[in-house]
Design an enzyme around this catalytic site. Structure first.
Site, short mmCIF file in Angstrom:
data_model
loop_
_atom_site.label_atom_id
_atom_site.label_comp_id
_atom_site.label_asym_id
_atom_site.label_seq_id
_atom_site.Cartn_x
_atom_site.Cartn_y
_atom_site.Cartn_z
N ASP A 146 39.69 30.77 45.85
CA ASP A 146 40.29 30.05 44.87
C ASP A 146 41.84 30.19 44.75
O ASP A 146 42.24 30.89 45.52
CB ASP A 146 39.72 30.62 43.48
CG ASP A 146 39.95 31.98 43.07
OD1 ASP A 146 39.19 32.77 43.62
OD2 ASP A 146 41.04 32.44 42.76
N GLU A 205 29.87 40.26 49.53
CA GLU A 205 31.15 40.57 50.61
C GLU A 205 30.50 41.63 51.51
O GLU A 205 31.18 41.59 52.62
CB GLU A 205 32.01 41.07 49.94
CG GLU A 205 33.16 40.06 49.22
CD GLU A 205 33.90 40.72 48.13
OE1 GLU A 205 34.87 39.93 47.76
OE2 GLU A 205 33.69 41.74 47.80
N1 SAH Z 1 31.58 36.10 39.39
C1 SAH Z 1 31.71 37.46 39.45
C2 SAH Z 1 33.12 38.09 38.88
C3 SAH Z 1 34.18 37.74 40.17
S1 SAH Z 1 35.74 38.62 39.86
C4 SAH Z 1 30.60 37.96 38.49
O1 SAH Z 1 30.42 37.11 37.45
O2 SAH Z 1 30.25 38.99 38.66
C5 SAH Z 1 36.41 38.34 41.35
C6 SAH Z 1 36.31 39.41 42.50
O3 SAH Z 1 36.84 38.43 43.57
C7 SAH Z 1 36.96 40.38 42.35
O4 SAH Z 1 36.36 41.34 43.16
C8 SAH Z 1 38.47 40.08 42.91
O5 SAH Z 1 39.00 41.10 43.99
C9 SAH Z 1 38.34 38.85 43.69
N2 SAH Z 1 39.07 37.72 43.48
C10 SAH Z 1 38.80 36.24 43.81
N3 SAH Z 1 39.57 35.40 43.20
C11 SAH Z 1 40.42 36.26 42.46
C12 SAH Z 1 41.42 35.72 41.17
N4 SAH Z 1 41.57 34.67 40.96
N5 SAH Z 1 41.87 36.76 40.49
C13 SAH Z 1 41.43 38.00 40.59
N6 SAH Z 1 40.32 38.50 41.53
C14 SAH Z 1 39.93 37.57 42.40
#
Ligand code: SAH
Length: 237
Positions: free
Chosen positions: A197, A13
């Protein structure tokens, strides 16, 4: 004098932001890396906090209290709830809540604890500035409510619950906590997210596919806002 904090949660980001900023100094503080730069005559501090409310709280307060930032812009990705939000669309938070803060057993509403409030409002001046930027870029930026919690939501019934409790348009894992910090420290803040998403059963696949492209969309928009803030014509903002 403005000193602007620009934060994200994940490295992806802030990478596009660092690319635009170009040159910066790297400082380690409290378990995170902070990138300090002078951008078009204004000091910036850029960092990714790591995911979730606790890490984002630590980073936001470090940027303000240790690095002396007096404005904070957050750029990142989110899960869309409002059906009008499609992948890559931008949402600006008007107000934010913590959807998993729950002492309802004592008769309080979800998201409320004594001394706090269910919602924290983002800075109206920065929201107005984002409208100007959107207009100039010919982009649509939706305003809405963002719900934050320590959970990657990928489930319709949790989404429904969050809509019922907060009427939220999008959800993520950092905005609500950053809002609490900035509000408490009287620092104007702005939370921008591009949809990665729609927080349903396919959310993790969609996230993996679109997180990077959506992060770029959000970062480029935030930097256009920074351009306006640092512009001598706008030095009151
Ligand atoms: N793929 C990453 C984890 C991502 S968690 C890993 O394995 O390290 C999701 C991140 O994107 C968080 O920072 C949150 O702020 C945002 N986000 C995007 N979609 C989200 C969702 N459906 N629920 C919660 N947070 C979401």
């Amino acid at each position: 004098m403005n000193k602007i904090a620009i934060m994200g949660a994940m490295p992806e980001e802030i990478a596009p932001i660092l690319e635009i900023v170009g040159e910066y100094k790297t400082t380690e503080y409290a378990g995170n890396v902070y990138y300090e730069a002078n951008y078009k005559g204004t000091d910036l501090v850029v960092a990714h906090s790591k995911i979730g409310k606790v890490f984002s709280t630590l980073t936001a307060s470090s940027m303000i209290q240790h690095f002396g930032c007096n404005k904070l812009l957050f750029s990142g990705v989110a899960g869309g709830i409002n059906p009008s939000l499609k992948i890559g669309d931008l949402i600006v938070a008007t107000k934010l809540s913590q959807h998993d803060l729950d002492i309802t057993a004592f008769g309080h509403p979800m998201g409320f604890v004594p001394g706090g409030s269910v919602f924290v409002e983002a800075d109206k001046g920065l929201i107005a500035l984002s409208k100007e930027v959107a207009q100039e870029l010919g982009k649509t930026v939706q305003e809405g409510i963002i719900a934050t919690g320590d959970q990657f939501v990928h489930n319709q019934s949790i989404k429904d619950e969050i809509v019922k409790n907060f009427n939220a348009d999008a959800l993520e894992m950092e905005g609500g906590s950053v809002a609490v910090v900035c509000d408490a420290l009287n620092v104007p803040f702005f939370i921008l997210r591009a949809i990665s998403d729609t927080a349903d059963t396919d959310a993790s696949f969609s996230f993996d596919e679109f997180m990077e492209s959506s992060a770029v969309i959000s970062a480029e928009f935030v930097m256009k806002m920074v351009d306006k803030i640092v512009s001598p014509l706008n030095n009151t903002k």
